[in-house]
Motif scaffolding. Structure first.
Motif, short mmCIF file in Angstrom:
data_model
loop_
_atom_site.label_atom_id
_atom_site.label_comp_id
_atom_site.label_asym_id
_atom_site.label_seq_id
_atom_site.Cartn_x
_atom_site.Cartn_y
_atom_site.Cartn_z
N ARG A 193 0.83 -1.21 0.00
CA ARG A 193 0.00 0.00 0.00
C ARG A 193 0.86 1.25 0.00
NH1 ARG A 193 -3.00 -3.55 3.28
NH2 ARG A 193 -2.17 -2.70 5.22
N VAL A 194 2.00 1.21 0.69
CA VAL A 194 2.93 2.35 0.70
C VAL A 194 3.53 2.55 -0.69
CG1 VAL A 194 5.11 3.19 1.64
CG2 VAL A 194 3.44 2.12 3.16
N VAL A 195 3.97 1.47 -1.30
CA VAL A 195 4.55 1.56 -2.65
C VAL A 195 3.49 2.00 -3.65
CG1 VAL A 195 5.66 0.26 -4.51
CG2 VAL A 195 6.36 -0.12 -2.16
N ALA A 196 2.28 1.50 -3.51
CA ALA A 196 1.19 1.87 -4.42
C ALA A 196 0.88 3.37 -4.29
CB ALA A 196 -0.05 1.04 -4.13
N ALA A 197 0.81 3.86 -3.07
CA ALA A 197 0.54 5.29 -2.86
C ALA A 197 1.65 6.15 -3.45
CB ALA A 197 0.38 5.58 -1.37
N THR A 198 2.90 5.70 -3.30
CA THR A 198 4.03 6.43 -3.87
C THR A 198 3.96 6.42 -5.39
OG1 THR A 198 5.37 5.79 -1.97
CG2 THR A 198 6.55 6.55 -3.91
N THR A 199 3.62 5.28 -5.96
CA THR A 199 3.51 5.17 -7.42
C THR A 199 2.41 6.06 -7.96
OG1 THR A 199 4.31 2.89 -7.32
CG2 THR A 199 3.13 3.55 -9.32
N LEU A 200 1.25 6.04 -7.31
CA LEU A 200 0.14 6.87 -7.76
C LEU A 200 0.45 8.35 -7.59
CD1 LEU A 200 -2.83 4.75 -6.36
CD2 LEU A 200 -2.10 4.99 -8.75
N GLY A 201 1.13 8.70 -6.51
CA GLY A 201 1.53 10.10 -6.31
C GLY A 201 2.51 10.57 -7.37
N ALA A 202 3.48 9.72 -7.70
CA ALA A 202 4.45 10.08 -8.75
C ALA A 202 3.75 10.23 -10.10
CB ALA A 202 5.54 9.01 -8.84
N GLY A 203 2.79 9.36 -10.38
CA GLY A 203 2.03 9.48 -11.62
C GLY A 203 1.24 10.77 -11.69
N GLU A 204 0.66 11.16 -10.57
CA GLU A 204 -0.10 12.42 -10.52
C GLU A 204 0.82 13.62 -10.74
OE1 GLU A 204 -3.27 14.88 -10.47
OE2 GLU A 204 -3.33 12.70 -10.46
N LEU A 205 2.00 13.59 -10.15
CA LEU A 205 2.96 14.68 -10.36
C LEU A 205 3.38 14.78 -11.82
CD1 LEU A 205 5.31 14.39 -7.25
CD2 LEU A 205 3.72 16.23 -7.78
N LEU A 206 3.62 13.64 -12.45
CA LEU A 206 3.99 13.65 -13.87
C LEU A 206 2.85 14.17 -14.73
CD1 LEU A 206 5.93 10.29 -14.19
CD2 LEU A 206 6.85 12.59 -14.44
N ARG A 207 1.63 13.79 -14.40
CA ARG A 207 0.47 14.25 -15.16
C ARG A 207 0.32 15.77 -15.04
NH1 ARG A 207 -3.88 11.71 -12.62
NH2 ARG A 207 -2.89 9.81 -13.34
N ARG A 208 0.48 16.30 -13.82
CA ARG A 208 0.36 17.75 -13.62
C ARG A 208 1.47 18.51 -14.32
NH1 ARG A 208 -1.36 18.35 -7.27
NH2 ARG A 208 -3.41 17.39 -7.50
N SER A 209 2.68 17.98 -14.28
CA SER A 209 3.79 18.67 -14.93
C SER A 209 3.58 18.69 -16.45
CB SER A 209 5.13 18.03 -14.58
OG SER A 209 5.27 16.77 -15.21
N GLY A 210 3.01 17.63 -17.00
CA GLY A 210 2.71 17.61 -18.43
C GLY A 210 1.65 18.63 -18.80
N LYS A 211 0.63 18.77 -17.95
CA LYS A 211 -0.41 19.76 -18.20
C LYS A 211 0.16 21.17 -18.15
CE LYS A 211 -4.45 17.21 -16.58
NZ LYS A 211 -5.50 17.15 -15.56
#
Length: 67
Positions: A35-53
């Motif tokens: 769950r910790v790794v999953a939360a980190t992965t999802l958070g990193a994905g969200e950061l990448l998505r926002r930086s792309g926008k």
């Protein structure tokens, strides 16, 4: 030099695949560390998505300034 780049890319790919596996496993009730790794992965994905926008938004504004 090419071998080093290939190893770095393989390492990044392994981290991405491992993160995705942990997301699926955590959804099915895996151990706490998944769950910790999953939360980190999802958070990193969200950061990448926002930086792309933000990057696209900046490109759109600079195109508007050219007119």
């Amino acid at each position: 030099m090419g071998n080093v780049i290939a190893l770095v890319l393989l390492g990044i790919l392994a981290l991405v695949v491992g993160g995705c596996v942990c997301v699926v496993w955590a959804e099915r009730g895996g151990p706490r560390w998944t769950r910790v790794v999953a939360a980190t992965t999802l958070g990193a994905g969200e950061l990448l998505r926002r930086s792309g926008k933000n990057r696209r938004r900046g490109l759109d504004q600079s195109a508007d300034d050219g007119d």
